[in-house]
Design a protein around this motif. Sequence first.
Motif, PDB file in Angstrom:
ATOM      1  N   ALA A  85       0.839  -1.210   0.000  1.00 38.05           N
ATOM      2  CA  ALA A  85       0.000   0.000   0.000  1.00 38.05           C
ATOM      3  C   ALA A  85       0.869   1.254   0.000  1.00 38.05           C
ATOM      4  CB  ALA A  85      -0.941  -0.001   1.207  1.00 38.05           C
ATOM      5  N   ALA A  86       1.928   1.218   0.813  1.00 36.48           N
ATOM      6  CA  ALA A  86       2.792   2.399   0.940  1.00 36.48           C
ATOM      7  C   ALA A  86       3.516   2.717  -0.362  1.00 36.48           C
ATOM      8  CB  ALA A  86       3.810   2.183   2.056  1.00 36.48           C
ATOM      9  N   MET A  87       3.647   1.732  -1.254  1.00 35.38           N
ATOM     10  CA  MET A  87       4.290   1.964  -2.552  1.00 35.38           C
ATOM     11  C   MET A  87       3.260   2.230  -3.648  1.00 35.38           C
ATOM     12  SD  MET A  87       7.603   1.598  -2.017  1.00 35.38           S
ATOM     13  CE  MET A  87       8.395   1.328  -3.592  1.00 35.38           C
ATOM     14  N   GLY A  88       1.976   2.160  -3.301  1.00 32.92           N
ATOM     15  CA  GLY A  88       0.928   2.338  -4.304  1.00 32.92           C
ATOM     16  C   GLY A  88       0.743   1.113  -5.183  1.00 32.92           C
ATOM     17  N   ALA A  89       1.146  -0.068  -4.673  1.00 28.70           N
ATOM     18  CA  ALA A  89       1.068  -1.304  -5.479  1.00 28.70           C
ATOM     19  C   ALA A  89      -0.230  -2.070  -5.210  1.00 28.70           C
ATOM     20  CB  ALA A  89       2.269  -2.195  -5.172  1.00 28.70           C
ATOM     21  N   GLU A  90      -0.669  -2.840  -6.197  1.00 31.12           N
ATOM     22  CA  GLU A  90      -1.838  -3.714  -6.048  1.00 31.12           C
ATOM     23  C   GLU A  90      -1.338  -5.127  -5.765  1.00 31.12           C
ATOM     24  OE1 GLU A  90      -4.762  -2.162  -6.795  1.00 31.12           O
ATOM     25  OE2 GLU A  90      -3.918  -0.403  -7.803  1.00 31.12           O
ATOM     26  N   PRO A  91      -1.970  -5.838  -4.809  1.00 31.55           N
ATOM     27  CA  PRO A  91      -1.524  -7.187  -4.464  1.00 31.55           C
ATOM     28  C   PRO A  91      -1.552  -8.131  -5.670  1.00 31.55           C
ATOM     29  CG  PRO A  91      -3.156  -6.388  -2.891  1.00 31.55           C
ATOM     30  CD  PRO A  91      -3.109  -5.392  -4.012  1.00 31.55           C
ATOM     31  N   LEU A  92      -0.498  -8.954  -5.825  1.00 33.36           N
ATOM     32  CA  LEU A  92      -0.441  -9.943  -6.903  1.00 33.36           C
ATOM     33  C   LEU A  92      -0.373 -11.354  -6.326  1.00 33.36           C
ATOM     34  CD1 LEU A  92       0.004 -10.497 -10.017  1.00 33.36           C
ATOM     35  CD2 LEU A  92       2.441 -10.509  -9.498  1.00 33.36           C
ATOM     36  N   ALA A  93       0.596 -11.619  -5.468  1.00 30.17           N
ATOM     37  CA  ALA A  93       0.780 -12.958  -4.900  1.00 30.17           C
ATOM     38  C   ALA A  93       1.688 -12.859  -3.688  1.00 30.17           C
ATOM     39  CB  ALA A  93       1.404 -13.884  -5.946  1.00 30.17           C
ATOM     40  N   LEU A 153       5.123   4.876  -5.305  1.00 30.04           N
ATOM     41  CA  LEU A 153       5.394   5.913  -4.309  1.00 30.04           C
ATOM     42  C   LEU A 153       6.636   5.495  -3.547  1.00 30.04           C
ATOM     43  CD1 LEU A 153       1.772   5.949  -2.881  1.00 30.04           C
ATOM     44  CD2 LEU A 153       2.759   7.648  -4.430  1.00 30.04           C
ATOM     45  N   THR A 154       7.585   6.403  -3.393  1.00 30.84           N
ATOM     46  CA  THR A 154       8.773   6.070  -2.617  1.00 30.84           C
ATOM     47  C   THR A 154       8.890   7.052  -1.444  1.00 30.84           C
ATOM     48  OG1 THR A 154      10.319   7.533  -3.748  1.00 30.84           O
ATOM     49  CG2 THR A 154       9.911   5.380  -4.771  1.00 30.84           C
ATOM     50  N   ARG A 155       9.943   6.869  -0.652  1.00 33.35           N
ATOM     51  CA  ARG A 155      10.176   7.765   0.483  1.00 33.35           C
ATOM     52  C   ARG A 155      10.931   9.016   0.050  1.00 33.35           C
ATOM     53  NH1 ARG A 155      12.340   3.220   4.889  1.00 33.35           N
ATOM     54  NH2 ARG A 155      10.469   1.909   4.807  1.00 33.35           N
ATOM     55  N   ALA A 156      11.315   9.064  -1.208  1.00 27.04           N
ATOM     56  CA  ALA A 156      12.354  10.020  -1.613  1.00 27.04           C
ATOM     57  C   ALA A 156      11.876  11.327  -2.240  1.00 27.04           C
ATOM     58  CB  ALA A 156      13.327   9.341  -2.571  1.00 27.04           C
ATOM     59  N   ALA A 218       5.767   8.551   0.353  1.00 28.87           N
ATOM     60  CA  ALA A 218       4.866   7.821   1.255  1.00 28.87           C
ATOM     61  C   ALA A 218       5.641   6.746   1.997  1.00 28.87           C
ATOM     62  CB  ALA A 218       3.717   7.187   0.469  1.00 28.87           C
ATOM     63  N   ILE A 219       5.111   6.392   3.170  1.00 33.32           N
ATOM     64  CA  ILE A 219       5.691   5.316   3.981  1.00 33.32           C
ATOM     65  C   ILE A 219       4.566   4.753   4.838  1.00 33.32           C
ATOM     66  CG2 ILE A 219       6.323   6.807   5.950  1.00 33.32           C
ATOM     67  CD1 ILE A 219       8.979   5.181   6.124  1.00 33.32           C
ATOM     68  N   ASP A 220       4.666   3.492   5.227  1.00 33.03           N
ATOM     69  CA  ASP A 220       3.684   3.008   6.207  1.00 33.03           C
ATOM     70  C   ASP A 220       4.311   3.118   7.593  1.00 33.03           C
ATOM     71  OD1 ASP A 220       5.396   0.787   5.766  1.00 33.03           O
ATOM     72  OD2 ASP A 220       3.841  -0.614   6.392  1.00 33.03           O
ATOM     73  N   ILE A 221       3.450   3.380   8.568  1.00 37.00           N
ATOM     74  CA  ILE A 221       3.937   3.671   9.919  1.00 37.00           C
ATOM     75  C   ILE A 221       3.997   2.376  10.730  1.00 37.00           C
ATOM     76  CG2 ILE A 221       3.592   5.063  11.987  1.00 37.00           C
ATOM     77  CD1 ILE A 221       1.929   6.990  10.258  1.00 37.00           C
ATOM     78  N   SER A 222       5.186   1.783  10.775  1.00 36.32           N
ATOM     79  CA  SER A 222       5.346   0.544  11.531  1.00 36.32           C
ATOM     80  C   SER A 222       6.146   0.768  12.804  1.00 36.32           C
ATOM     81  CB  SER A 222       6.035  -0.512  10.664  1.00 36.32           C
ATOM     82  OG  SER A 222       7.256  -0.017  10.155  1.00 36.32           O
ATOM     83  N   ASP A 223       6.974   1.809  12.827  1.00 37.64           N
ATOM     84  CA  ASP A 223       7.850   2.046  13.988  1.00 37.64           C
ATOM     85  C   ASP A 223       7.551   3.344  14.720  1.00 37.64           C
ATOM     86  OD1 ASP A 223       9.243  -0.308  13.404  1.00 37.64           O
ATOM     87  OD2 ASP A 223      10.517   0.728  11.969  1.00 37.64           O
ATOM     88  N   GLY A 224       6.385   3.927  14.491  1.00 37.44           N
ATOM     89  CA  GLY A 224       6.051   5.213  15.098  1.00 37.44           C
ATOM     90  C   GLY A 224       6.197   6.329  14.078  1.00 37.44           C
TER      91      GLY A 224
END
Length: 327
Positions: A85-93, A153-156, A218-224
């Motif tokens: 999700a944080a990369m804007g990707a759709e699930p594949l496998a 989407l990247t962090r950069a 974008a980034i997902d919040i896993s560590d605060g």
Amino acid sequence: MALTEFELIDRFFSNMVPAPLGVRGAGEAGIALGVGDDCALLQAPAGHQLAVTTDTLVAGVHFPAGADPHLLAQRALRVNLSDLAAMGAEPLAFTLAVTLPAADERWLEAFAGGLREDAERFRIGLAGGDTTRGRDLVITIQAMGTVPAGQALTRAGAHPGDRIFVSGRLGDAAAALAILGKAAGAASGAEQRRLQRYWLPEPRLALGSVLRGMATAAIDISDGLAADLGHILARSGCGALIDPQRIPTAIDDDCPADLAIERALHGGDDYELCFTVAPTRLADLRRAARSLPVELADIGEITARPGLRAWDGETETPLPGHGFTHF
Ligand code: ADP
Ligand code: MG
């Protein structure tokens, strides 16, 4: 009779591909060849890139030994989906590597049941994996998604002047850490909600798709929030000024406001998204946000001046980016 490795794989981990997805013919996006051969064969849609991520959960480190296997399976898959999700990707496998202390059929039944439920819910198929015996339970999932080439989407990409957003509410999962051992029946309403947020984070896949071409980072919040926003700042070469009062914390929280904010900033495991949007795209974001199943909050601004700082309307204080690190 104890299950052999192959009986175990066959019984619990083959055929975990959501119905209409099925196993696809060559040329069609999806799993062209699934569990049972030396490799799986995956087909990405034309003009797309593969987004690949992996996360490991270790008993005694990431979850208490004896945790509910149904929830464990779902959490293991969801934390990977959150990265997609944080990369804007759709699930594949996805693939699954498990190290098990024993071939406990009841445990496997519940684990595979939880995994199957979420594979259906998030429309992603199990393409393969590895099954081993070891002293501690270890679960590794690798998820693969697809994203139109060049649009991930990247962090950069954050720039000074961009607004900073977070989805949903932060801090509940951190509050759950203290009560992970509590049986659901013994937990209060607020505690149950926190436990649910910890075990069943909601991967923000719809939001991630909408943000493609709109968010600059974008980034997902896993560590605060502080640590994860800090990763965006480091990769983008800029700083940020945020207003901690604007961070959405739990609605009916029975903890003091400053503790709620502390948890949001420095607790982990929420798996919401933090992202940045240029001022010129804010109207587009507002429009797109109406169709999303999650609230978005504007919490501050990217600055040219490096470092993460909090602004309370009067004074500026530096925010240390300490989140959880293993070493
Ligand atoms: P290999 O020896 O070629 O690595 P394995 O004997 O380990 O293959 O696995 C046999 C098949 O079962 C492979 O297709 C593998 O991907 C699949 N598999 C093994 N463990 C799992 C698992 N936990 N979940 C899903 N598929 C699995
Ligand atoms: Mg082989």
